[in-house]
Write a protein that holds these residues in place. Structure first.
Motif, PDB file in Angstrom:
ATOM      1  N   GLY A 280       0.774  -1.386   0.206  1.00 29.31           N
ATOM      2  CA  GLY A 280       0.135  -0.060  -0.031  1.00 29.31           C
ATOM      3  C   GLY A 280       0.797   1.300  -0.030  1.00 29.31           C
ATOM      4  O   GLY A 280       0.244   2.443  -0.032  1.00 29.31           O
ATOM      5  N   SER A 281       2.212   1.053   0.187  1.00 29.86           N
ATOM      6  CA  SER A 281       3.018   2.514   0.205  1.00 29.86           C
ATOM      7  C   SER A 281       2.895   3.028  -1.081  1.00 29.86           C
ATOM      8  O   SER A 281       2.465   2.445  -2.139  1.00 29.86           O
ATOM      9  N   PRO A 282       2.881   4.426  -1.108  1.00 23.44           N
ATOM     10  CA  PRO A 282       2.948   5.172  -2.398  1.00 23.44           C
ATOM     11  C   PRO A 282       4.384   5.088  -3.255  1.00 23.44           C
ATOM     12  O   PRO A 282       5.242   4.796  -2.713  1.00 23.44           O
ATOM     13  N   LEU A 283       4.267   5.015  -4.635  1.00 23.24           N
ATOM     14  CA  LEU A 283       5.295   4.999  -5.468  1.00 23.24           C
ATOM     15  C   LEU A 283       5.101   6.552  -5.970  1.00 23.24           C
ATOM     16  O   LEU A 283       4.463   6.749  -6.717  1.00 23.24           O
ATOM     17  N   PHE A 284       6.019   7.382  -5.577  1.00 21.66           N
ATOM     18  CA  PHE A 284       5.652   8.912  -5.823  1.00 21.66           C
ATOM     19  C   PHE A 284       6.714   9.705  -6.052  1.00 21.66           C
ATOM     20  O   PHE A 284       7.979   9.483  -5.943  1.00 21.66           O
ATOM     21  N   LYS A 285       6.639  10.910  -6.622  1.00 25.15           N
ATOM     22  CA  LYS A 285       7.358  11.949  -7.019  1.00 25.15           C
ATOM     23  C   LYS A 285       7.095  13.236  -6.158  1.00 25.15           C
ATOM     24  O   LYS A 285       5.714  13.270  -5.839  1.00 25.15           O
ATOM     25  N   TRP A 286       8.201  13.957  -5.572  1.00 26.35           N
ATOM     26  CA  TRP A 286       7.820  15.085  -4.878  1.00 26.35           C
ATOM     27  C   TRP A 286       6.996  16.257  -5.540  1.00 26.35           C
ATOM     28  O   TRP A 286       6.186  16.928  -5.010  1.00 26.35           O
ATOM     29  N   ASN A 287       7.064  16.220  -6.699  1.00 31.22           N
ATOM     30  CA  ASN A 287       6.518  17.392  -7.544  1.00 31.22           C
ATOM     31  C   ASN A 287       6.146  16.919  -9.115  1.00 31.22           C
ATOM     32  O   ASN A 287       6.953  16.581  -9.728  1.00 31.22           O
ATOM     33  N   ARG A 288       4.958  16.871  -9.432  1.00 24.46           N
ATOM     34  CA  ARG A 288       4.511  16.619 -10.895  1.00 24.46           C
ATOM     35  C   ARG A 288       3.503  17.679 -11.347  1.00 24.46           C
ATOM     36  O   ARG A 288       2.621  18.280 -10.372  1.00 24.46           O
ATOM     37  N   PRO A 289       3.368  18.287 -12.493  1.00 22.12           N
ATOM     38  CA  PRO A 289       2.767  19.140 -12.935  1.00 22.12           C
ATOM     39  C   PRO A 289       1.409  18.887 -12.992  1.00 22.12           C
ATOM     40  O   PRO A 289       0.457  19.941 -12.794  1.00 22.12           O
ATOM     41  N   GLU A 290       0.968  17.494 -13.114  1.00 17.14           N
ATOM     42  CA  GLU A 290      -0.267  17.175 -13.305  1.00 17.14           C
ATOM     43  C   GLU A 290      -0.976  17.350 -11.949  1.00 17.14           C
ATOM     44  O   GLU A 290      -2.300  17.565 -11.940  1.00 17.14           O
ATOM     45  N   CYS A 291      -0.390  17.494 -10.796  1.00 18.21           N
ATOM     46  CA  CYS A 291      -0.846  17.478  -9.467  1.00 18.21           C
ATOM     47  C   CYS A 291      -0.531  18.748  -8.933  1.00 18.21           C
ATOM     48  O   CYS A 291      -1.238  19.162  -7.855  1.00 18.21           O
ATOM     49  N   GLY A 292       0.442  19.760  -9.249  1.00 15.87           N
ATOM     50  CA  GLY A 292       0.885  20.767  -8.763  1.00 15.87           C
ATOM     51  C   GLY A 292       1.476  20.508  -7.324  1.00 15.87           C
ATOM     52  O   GLY A 292       1.524  21.523  -6.447  1.00 15.87           O
ATOM     53  N   GLY A 293       2.209  19.342  -7.446  1.00 14.10           N
ATOM     54  CA  GLY A 293       2.602  18.846  -6.016  1.00 14.10           C
ATOM     55  C   GLY A 293       2.890  17.541  -5.980  1.00 14.10           C
ATOM     56  O   GLY A 293       3.081  16.912  -7.075  1.00 14.10           O
ATOM     57  N   PRO A 294       2.887  16.969  -4.790  1.00 13.40           N
ATOM     58  CA  PRO A 294       3.570  15.354  -4.977  1.00 13.40           C
ATOM     59  C   PRO A 294       2.342  14.783  -5.406  1.00 13.40           C
ATOM     60  O   PRO A 294       1.155  14.923  -5.212  1.00 13.40           O
ATOM     61  N   CYS A 295       2.786  13.713  -6.144  1.00 15.11           N
ATOM     62  CA  CYS A 295       1.996  12.632  -6.618  1.00 15.11           C
ATOM     63  C   CYS A 295       2.396  11.309  -6.709  1.00 15.11           C
ATOM     64  O   CYS A 295       3.541  11.067  -6.764  1.00 15.11           O
ATOM     65  N   SER A 296       1.420  10.472  -6.724  1.00 13.82           N
ATOM     66  CA  SER A 296       1.754   8.935  -6.570  1.00 13.82           C
ATOM     67  C   SER A 296       1.536   8.256  -8.205  1.00 13.82           C
ATOM     68  O   SER A 296       0.516   8.703  -8.626  1.00 13.82           O
ATOM     69  N   ALA A 297       2.538   7.428  -8.631  1.00 12.72           N
ATOM     70  CA  ALA A 297       2.100   6.591  -9.671  1.00 12.72           C
ATOM     71  C   ALA A 297       1.602   5.228  -9.628  1.00 12.72           C
ATOM     72  O   ALA A 297       1.440   4.566 -10.532  1.00 12.72           O
ATOM     73  N   GLY A 298       1.636   4.897  -8.299  1.00 14.83           N
ATOM     74  CA  GLY A 298       1.128   3.622  -7.981  1.00 14.83           C
ATOM     75  C   GLY A 298       1.317   3.024  -6.645  1.00 14.83           C
ATOM     76  O   GLY A 298       1.435   3.947  -5.654  1.00 14.83           O
ATOM     77  N   VAL A 299       0.954   1.825  -6.558  1.00 22.39           N
ATOM     78  CA  VAL A 299       0.741   1.135  -5.169  1.00 22.39           C
ATOM     79  C   VAL A 299       1.597   0.011  -4.947  1.00 22.39           C
ATOM     80  O   VAL A 299       1.470  -1.017  -5.586  1.00 22.39           O
ATOM     81  N   HIS A 300       2.649   0.074  -3.814  1.00 22.09           N
ATOM     82  CA  HIS A 300       3.468  -1.046  -3.678  1.00 22.09           C
ATOM     83  C   HIS A 300       2.601  -2.355  -3.111  1.00 22.09           C
ATOM     84  O   HIS A 300       1.736  -2.140  -2.526  1.00 22.09           O
ATOM     85  N   ALA A 301       2.856  -3.553  -3.879  1.00 18.84           N
ATOM     86  CA  ALA A 301       2.249  -4.660  -3.177  1.00 18.84           C
ATOM     87  C   ALA A 301       2.810  -6.106  -3.132  1.00 18.84           C
ATOM     88  O   ALA A 301       2.494  -6.835  -2.437  1.00 18.84           O
ATOM     89  N   TYR A 302       3.977  -6.192  -4.094  1.00 17.16           N
ATOM     90  CA  TYR A 302       4.568  -7.613  -4.152  1.00 17.16           C
ATOM     91  C   TYR A 302       6.034  -7.512  -4.084  1.00 17.16           C
ATOM     92  O   TYR A 302       6.704  -6.378  -4.366  1.00 17.16           O
ATOM     93  N   GLY A 303       6.605  -8.702  -3.255  1.00 16.23           N
ATOM     94  CA  GLY A 303       8.042  -8.667  -3.382  1.00 16.23           C
ATOM     95  C   GLY A 303       8.634  -9.430  -4.565  1.00 16.23           C
ATOM     96  O   GLY A 303       7.791  -9.347  -5.596  1.00 16.23           O
TER      97      GLY A 303
END
Length: 228
Positions: free
Chosen positions: A183-206
């Protein structure tokens, strides 16, 4: 999985209690009233909605019995510290392809918090973004952050590295994780799409594949619309 040497770095309370890291929290949940308490990670996507892994909300069609979310949690000394308190989960949702078919690419869910909770002015929230096309994320740096079960209970850990590859709906990456970080975010601190921190996915598997990588469901335009 921890792949090779452990590259995770611990965060302290002064970091986890500040935005945007405050929007990440630990989930404690049970599948029955007297059952085992499990842990996952999740992150706020609005004032009272948490995005996490599907298996943190459902085992097949069976939903969790109870859960609580603690944004910004970090273990300082002794017991975990919850700078914004906690909130009960009152409803959960996941795609049918997770609940009915247990397809890993669809292993994500939304947990709705109690109406009395509003973290908009305290913990804040993440936006969501995507890049179209197979391997659009390859070589791009993302950060995974959460609450691994092999470390002190309630302690926050993160790692940053380049994505190895992606399919149309799954991210593969070498960042180290452990059970409890689902459930951890896979994120960037800043993306223009969000005007701030954005996540591109959800961690789930080893780790799996060659070379071994951890993985999780990727946000797509369709998924972002459905979640919204």
């Amino acid at each position: 999985s921890v792949i090779g040497a452990d590259g995770r770095v611990r965060l302290r309370l002064d970091k986890t209690s500040g935005y945007p890291l405050s929007a990440i929290g630990q989930i404690e949940f049970r599948f029955s009233p007297t059952g085992i308490t499990y842990i996952c990670t999740g992150y706020l996507i609005d004032a009272k909605s948490v995005l996490t892994a599907g298996h943190c909300s459902f085992q097949g069609a069976q939903s969790i019995h109870s859960a609580s979310f603690f944004p910004g949690r970090e273990r300082s000394t002794g017991e975990p510290v919850n700078p914004f308190g906690g909130c009960a989960v009152v409803a959960v949702w996941a795609p049918d392809k997770w609940k009915d078919e247990a397809k890993p690419a669809h292993d994500f869910s939304v947990q709705q918090l109690d109406d009395g909770c509003d973290f908009s002015e305290t913990a804040g929230s993440f936006g969501l973004f995507n890049l179209d096309g197979a391997n659009a994320f390859a070589g791009r740096r993302l950060r995974v952050e959460g609450y691994p079960g092999d470390k002190g209970y309630g302690s926050r850990w993160r790692m940053v590295d380049e994505v190895d590859r992606n399919s149309v709906n799954t991210l593969h990456y070498p960042m180290d994780t452990f059970g409890g970080q689902s459930g951890s975010p896979l994120f960037k601190w800043n993306r223009p799409e969000c005007g701030g921190p954005c996540s591109a996915g959800v961690h789930a598997y080893g780790a799996g594949g060659s070379p071994p990588t951890n993985s999780g469901p990727m946000m797509t335009t369709g998924r972002i619309g459905t979640i919204a």
